[in-house]
Design a protein around this motif. Structure first.
Motif, PDB file in Angstrom:
ATOM      1  N   ASP A 170       0.844  -1.182   0.000  1.00 40.41           N
ATOM      2  CA  ASP A 170       0.000   0.000   0.000  1.00 40.41           C
ATOM      3  C   ASP A 170       0.884   1.238   0.000  1.00 40.41           C
ATOM      4  OD1 ASP A 170       0.484   0.991   2.858  1.00 40.41           O
ATOM      5  OD2 ASP A 170      -0.238  -1.027   3.251  1.00 40.41           O
ATOM      6  N   ILE A 171       0.271   2.403  -0.185  1.00 40.96           N
ATOM      7  CA  ILE A 171       1.051   3.610  -0.390  1.00 40.96           C
ATOM      8  C   ILE A 171       1.934   3.953   0.816  1.00 40.96           C
ATOM      9  CG2 ILE A 171      -0.842   5.118   0.356  1.00 40.96           C
ATOM     10  CD1 ILE A 171       0.153   7.123  -1.797  1.00 40.96           C
ATOM     11  N   GLN A 174       4.857   1.640   0.716  1.00 44.89           N
ATOM     12  CA  GLN A 174       5.701   2.010  -0.421  1.00 44.89           C
ATOM     13  C   GLN A 174       6.662   3.125  -0.027  1.00 44.89           C
ATOM     14  OE1 GLN A 174       3.038   3.061  -3.603  1.00 44.89           O
ATOM     15  NE2 GLN A 174       2.673   0.948  -4.214  1.00 44.89           N
ATOM     16  N   ASP A 197       6.161   2.136 -10.758  1.00 41.58           N
ATOM     17  CA  ASP A 197       5.510   3.377 -10.345  1.00 41.58           C
ATOM     18  C   ASP A 197       6.395   4.558 -10.732  1.00 41.58           C
ATOM     19  OD1 ASP A 197       4.601   5.632  -8.772  1.00 41.58           O
ATOM     20  OD2 ASP A 197       3.407   4.204  -7.619  1.00 41.58           O
ATOM     21  N   LEU A 200       6.800   7.323  -7.877  1.00 43.09           N
ATOM     22  CA  LEU A 200       7.815   6.994  -6.881  1.00 43.09           C
ATOM     23  C   LEU A 200       9.211   7.118  -7.478  1.00 43.09           C
ATOM     24  CD1 LEU A 200       6.247   3.934  -5.023  1.00 43.09           C
ATOM     25  CD2 LEU A 200       6.618   6.227  -4.113  1.00 43.09           C
TER      26      LEU A 200
END
Length: 258
Positions: A170-171, A174, A197, A200
């Motif tokens: 999940d964020i 991350q 991503d 990121l």
């Protein structure tokens, strides 16, 4: 330093990578990005000695293809996309597999520190198979962190090679994992990470290599590689790169015309 020159690689007799030339510096995060099937994982496997290649792949001055596995293991740790654990090991036992034989601190203490770092400090005695996919991914990250616990050693910088390290997270986790990676690089270690991503990547990477159809389409700073034109061609869809105040670049996929 990691130096890749003219690297080519095949899978099942089919050419996958073509004349890749790129370098990565210790103290930095180098992200490898690109669409599915562009050769990102194949490149990571080649540069870590897991796949035969032609050309040059030197890590800290050693040609990867001719360096003994134990020498490579003392210099770099590799987090694969998926690693199966077939036996009923506890989380701590899985993490301890990453310990070098010369570790000076007690194994359980080091494993506990690594698990706490990835947010799994209370999970040491649980069976690995009972963890969620994201928890297993973080446990494997703790394992590879133990392998290169100190970012630098007597023979130079140590390296983390990470294949989609945040894919199951999940964020919040991350950001936590990328923060761990950032601190490792800031301490003098080298990081090469395959990333999907792009936001990121823009936030954390110092350098970016973009693969497309097994070739290096672009390389350089995030702001030089992550552009509308380059990404739209590589991903075969319209991509708009924007900049939000004080946060760096952020990317929004554009809807395809109906």
């Amino acid at each position: 330093m990691l130096t890749i020159k003219g690297l080519c690689a095949k899978l099942a007799g089919r050419a996958v990578l073509h004349d890749i030339t790129i370098s990565a510096q210790a103290g930095q995060i180098t992200a490898i990005v690109g669409p599915n099937g562009s050769g990102k994982t194949t490149l990571l496997r080649a540069m870590t000695g897991d796949l035969p290649y032609s050309g040059v792949a030197c890590l800290n001055g050693l040609e990867v293809a001719t360096t003994r596995p134990w020498q490579l293991a003392a210099t770099r740790a590799v987090l694969a996309q998926a690693t199966d654990v077939a036996f009923p090991f506890t989380v701590a036992e899985v993490v301890q597999l990453g310990l070098q034989s010369g570790a000076t601190q007690p194994h359980d203490k080091l494993a506990s520190q690594a698990l706490t770092m990835v947010g799994l400090g209370a999970f040491a005695n649980r069976l690995f198979q009972d963890l969620s996919g994201g928890e297993q991914q973080r446990a494997h990250l703790a394992r590879v962190l133990l392998q290169v616990w100190e970012a630098t050693g007597p023979d130079g910088p140590r390296w983390l090679f990470l294949d989609e390290p945040v894919s199951s997270l999940d964020i919040g986790h991350q950001i936590m994992v990328m923060g761990i990676v950032r601190r490792f690089a800031d301490a003098g270690g080298g990081v090469v990470a395959v990333m999907h991503d792009l936001n990121l990547t823009a936030m954390f990477a110092d350098r970016v290599g973009l693969l497309h159809n097994g070739r290096l389409a672009a390389k350089g700073r995030p702001e030089d590689v992550l552009t509308d034109k380059v990404l739209s061609i590589a991903y075969d869809c319209p991509v708009r790169v924007n900049t939000a105040p004080a946060t760096g670049p952020w990317l929004v996929p554009q809807a395809m015309p109906v």
